[in-house]
Design an enzyme around this catalytic site. Structure first.
Site, PDB file in Angstrom:
ATOM      1  N   CYS A 125       3.118   6.002   1.029  1.00 21.05           N
ATOM      2  CA  CYS A 125       3.329   6.615  -0.284  1.00 21.05           C
ATOM      3  C   CYS A 125       4.733   6.343  -0.800  1.00 21.05           C
ATOM      4  O   CYS A 125       4.974   6.305  -2.005  1.00 21.05           O
ATOM      5  CB  CYS A 125       3.064   8.111  -0.229  1.00 21.05           C
ATOM      6  SG  CYS A 125       4.086   8.996   0.990  1.00 21.05           S
ATOM      7  N   HIS A 285       5.234  13.909   1.477  1.00 20.74           N
ATOM      8  CA  HIS A 285       4.502  12.949   0.648  1.00 20.74           C
ATOM      9  C   HIS A 285       5.324  12.640  -0.595  1.00 20.74           C
ATOM     10  O   HIS A 285       5.942  13.533  -1.191  1.00 20.74           O
ATOM     11  CB  HIS A 285       3.150  13.543   0.266  1.00 20.74           C
ATOM     12  CG  HIS A 285       2.243  12.606  -0.469  1.00 20.74           C
ATOM     13  ND1 HIS A 285       1.897  11.358   0.014  1.00 20.74           N
ATOM     14  CD2 HIS A 285       1.608  12.733  -1.673  1.00 20.74           C
ATOM     15  CE1 HIS A 285       1.093  10.769  -0.849  1.00 20.74           C
ATOM     16  NE2 HIS A 285       0.898  11.570  -1.869  1.00 20.74           N
ATOM     17  N   ASN A 305       0.575  11.915  -8.059  1.00 20.06           N
ATOM     18  CA  ASN A 305       0.268  11.656  -6.655  1.00 20.06           C
ATOM     19  C   ASN A 305      -0.322  10.254  -6.546  1.00 20.06           C
ATOM     20  O   ASN A 305      -1.332   9.956  -7.188  1.00 20.06           O
ATOM     21  CB  ASN A 305      -0.748  12.692  -6.160  1.00 20.06           C
ATOM     22  CG  ASN A 305      -1.044  12.564  -4.677  1.00 20.06           C
ATOM     23  OD1 ASN A 305      -0.713  11.555  -4.045  1.00 20.06           O
ATOM     24  ND2 ASN A 305      -1.683  13.576  -4.119  1.00 20.06           N
TER      25      ASN A 305
END
Length: 611
Positions: A125, A285, A305
């Site tokens: 990520c 994250h 996201n």
């Protein structure tokens, strides 16, 4: 998150001499749509042994198990989870795309947007959040993706910034898929190939897809833009270093106005687990920052996201400022929630009007000449950002096994005054300063040479908002002592003992320097004891020193540098001195310093006159 899978190796046992005979499971009998001219151009400069029929196969990064895991033996892993699925490798023409995407033709780009990119089952990520941002900036994305049109021959070229230096990576278009022929890793809406291909190029650069797991947001932005970045921590365990959240908010508002790129890292350490789970956020994250706005007294941040799924923002409901689809992972969140639930914000200072110079070299120790010294000429005032990277000796290397080294940057003006200093144990260090017109010296160095005999290669990048000239200028080892004296004077942290004896100290990010000045007319015996200090390595190889300092001289006793990046540093010391008669004065270095100064560190600890 943990995943499990079984790797299915296509033609894993084929010798290199047989590679030209296999199509890795493809029927390549129908090639009439490929013109000879197009094929010749695609394969220009490519090893002819890597051409299978009319398809290119990358012999440096084969479609086998080790290209995913770096593990040459065994097929079961603990890092991926696909149930009973097996990973295979297919060309884009054979991949099964979702129903909503089947209407589109295969393409490298199809009006790309950040919401098009969806992170796969790989913990990268830190990279995909940055890739999502540049998807909205064609002038950056098109520089990264050199091959801009779908290539039937399967050969693509991608440009990535490898520790500050741009590098072109050539790959084929064989991509990992499940047994259902779905892409395993990063994919894109509208059958665009650029996210999957860029991710594969990065995997090749670092040895495997698995090598991309775990990283920092700053690294992803550096790789894709080659521009300087700055990290703002939102929390600190040290009350004295508590961040000013209002100042950080102002900074990100200004950065948004300038078109800078921003990402942030989520953390659940500030609230209890139950409350955090209600937010729908993912801990550890990375998220892309798409926008920031202040409406009256309300401060809002628009996040995405990279997984592409809708967030459950129970505690922090989505604002209706900008509508987004139900499955693009975009949501608004109050700044107060960001400052509570995220640990850091990374800002990438992209600029179209910037001047830059990139240099490479290898660190020397401080026993003779210093090879990492540069002369900088600024004809006019300049805002400079100087980056120093620990560079690999290899074209492709495993980032997960690449240890951090100690790095420092010092900028001196023509009078020897320190204009800027930065020290860190990491793969890079960045220094931002504003200077008037004039000539300067940039000293780039590594204490790991002294502490661990690591003579690493480095990349130095200087960015400026005005033109400048940068030339390499190897210098005598005496420069390093002068430079650190200048750093100590700039720090202006002096303790006066009387009788003309004083101690100067300086520190930065786990580095601590300790200098004694003897302005008296007598030599002194100076004793220092640093026992009890935590997570530091001394340049003198000992925590206890006894030194004789002649009259009207000064000496840097030792530099203590951080040992482990993730642990805190604590410096504890006691010092005392004794005036000596003239008969006690000793000039020989091996009797004057106990223990003797290591040869590699001589330049650090040279005696210098006090003016």
């Amino acid at each position: 998150m943990k995943f499990h899978t079984k790797i299915h190796e296509i033609n894993a046992g084929i010798h290199q001499s047989n590679l030209a005979k296999t199509s890795f499971g493809f029927d390549l009998s129908n090639r009439s749509y490929l013109s000879n001219k197009y094929i010749d151009e695609s394969f220009s400069g490519v090893n002819k042994n890597s051409i299978i029929g009319t398809k290119y196969s990358d012999l440096e990064f084969l479609p086998i198990h080790s290209s995913i895991t770096q593990d040459k033996e065994g097929a079961l892993l603990d890092d991926f989870e696909y149930g009973a699925n097996e990973i295979r490798w297919l060309r884009p023409e054979q991949i099964l795309w979702s129903k909503e995407n089947q209407q589109y033709p295969l393409s490298v780009f199809n009006q790309p947007q950040s919401k098009d990119i969806i992170q796969g089952r790989l913990g990268d990520c830190w990279f995909i959040s940055a890739l999502s941002l540049i998807a909205d900036i064609p002038q950056i994305l098109y520089k990264v993706m050199i091959t801009k049109q779908y290539n039937p021959s399967g050969l693509y070229k991608i440009r990535l910034c490898n520790r500050g230096i741009w590098q072109v990576v050539t790959i084929d278009d064989m991509l990992p898929v499940t047994e259902s022929n779905l892409l395993v890793f990063t994919r894109s809406q509208k059958k665009q190939l650029f996210p999957s291909l860029i991710e594969k190029a990065l995997a090749k650069m670092h040895g495997s897809y698995k090598a991309l797991e775990l990283g920092r947001c700053i690294e992803g932005l550096q790789i894709l833009t080659g521009e300087p970045c700055e990290v703002f921590l939102l929390h600190s365990t040290d009350p004295k270093k508590k961040p000013n959240l209002n100042n950080i908010w102002t900074k990100i508002i200004q950065s948004r106005a300038k078109g800078h790129l921003m990402t942030c890292l989520c953390s659940n350490k500030q609230v209890n687990e139950e409350s955090f789970n209600q937010t729908g956020l993912e801990s550890d994250h990375a998220y892309s920052i798409l926008d920031v706005r202040q409406v009256a007294s309300q401060r809002l941040v628009r996040l995405r996201n990279p997984w592409g799924k809708k967030e459950r923002t129970t505690l922090f409901p989505k604002e209706k400022l900008v509508k987004s689809s139900d499955n693009d992972g975009v949501f608004w969140i109050p700044w107060e929630a960001v400052s509570l639930l995220f640990s850091e914000i990374t800002i990438c200072k992209i600029s179209g009007n910037e001047y830059k110079v990139r240099k490479s070299g290898q660190f020397s120790d401080f026993s003779s000449k210093i090879t990492s010294v540069y002369n900088l000429h600024c004809p006019s005032g300049n805002e400079l950002t100087i980056e120093l990277f620990n560079a690999s000796d290899e074209k492709y290397y495993n980032r997960s096994k690449d240890s951090n080294i100690d790095l420092f940057l010092i900028v001196l003006d023509s009078n020897g005054t320190c204009k800027g200093y930065k020290h860190s144990l990491d793969y890079y260090v960045t220094l931002s300063i504003t200077v008037p017109s004039g000539r300067y010296i940039i000293l780039a160095g590594s204490m790991s040479v002294v502490n661990y005999s690591i003579y690493s290669r480095y990349n130095l990048i200087v960015h400026g908002d005005q033109q400048f000239v940068l030339n390499e200028q190897p210098s005598s080892y005496g420069l390093v002592a002068n430079a650190f004296y200048a750093v100590a004077l700039q720090a202006n942290n002096r303790k006066v003992f009387g009788d003309g004896v004083s101690v100067l100290t300086f520190s930065d990010d786990g580095c601590f320097g300790f200098i004694c000045e003897n302005k008296s007319n007598r030599a002194i015996r100076f004793t220092s004891d640093f026992y009890g200090s935590i997570n530091v390595v001394p340049s003198r190889k000992t925590f206890h020193t006894v030194d004789i300092i002649p009259a009207r001289t000064k000496q840097l006793f030792a530099i203590y540098t951080r040992k482990v990046l993730s642990d805190d540093v604590n410096i504890v010391y006691q010092v005392e001195y004794q005036s000596l008669n003239e008969s006690h004065g000793v000039d020989h270095i091996r009797t004057r310093n106990n223990p003797a100064i290591p040869v590699k560190a001589l330049g650090l600890h040279l005696l210098k006159p006090v003016h």
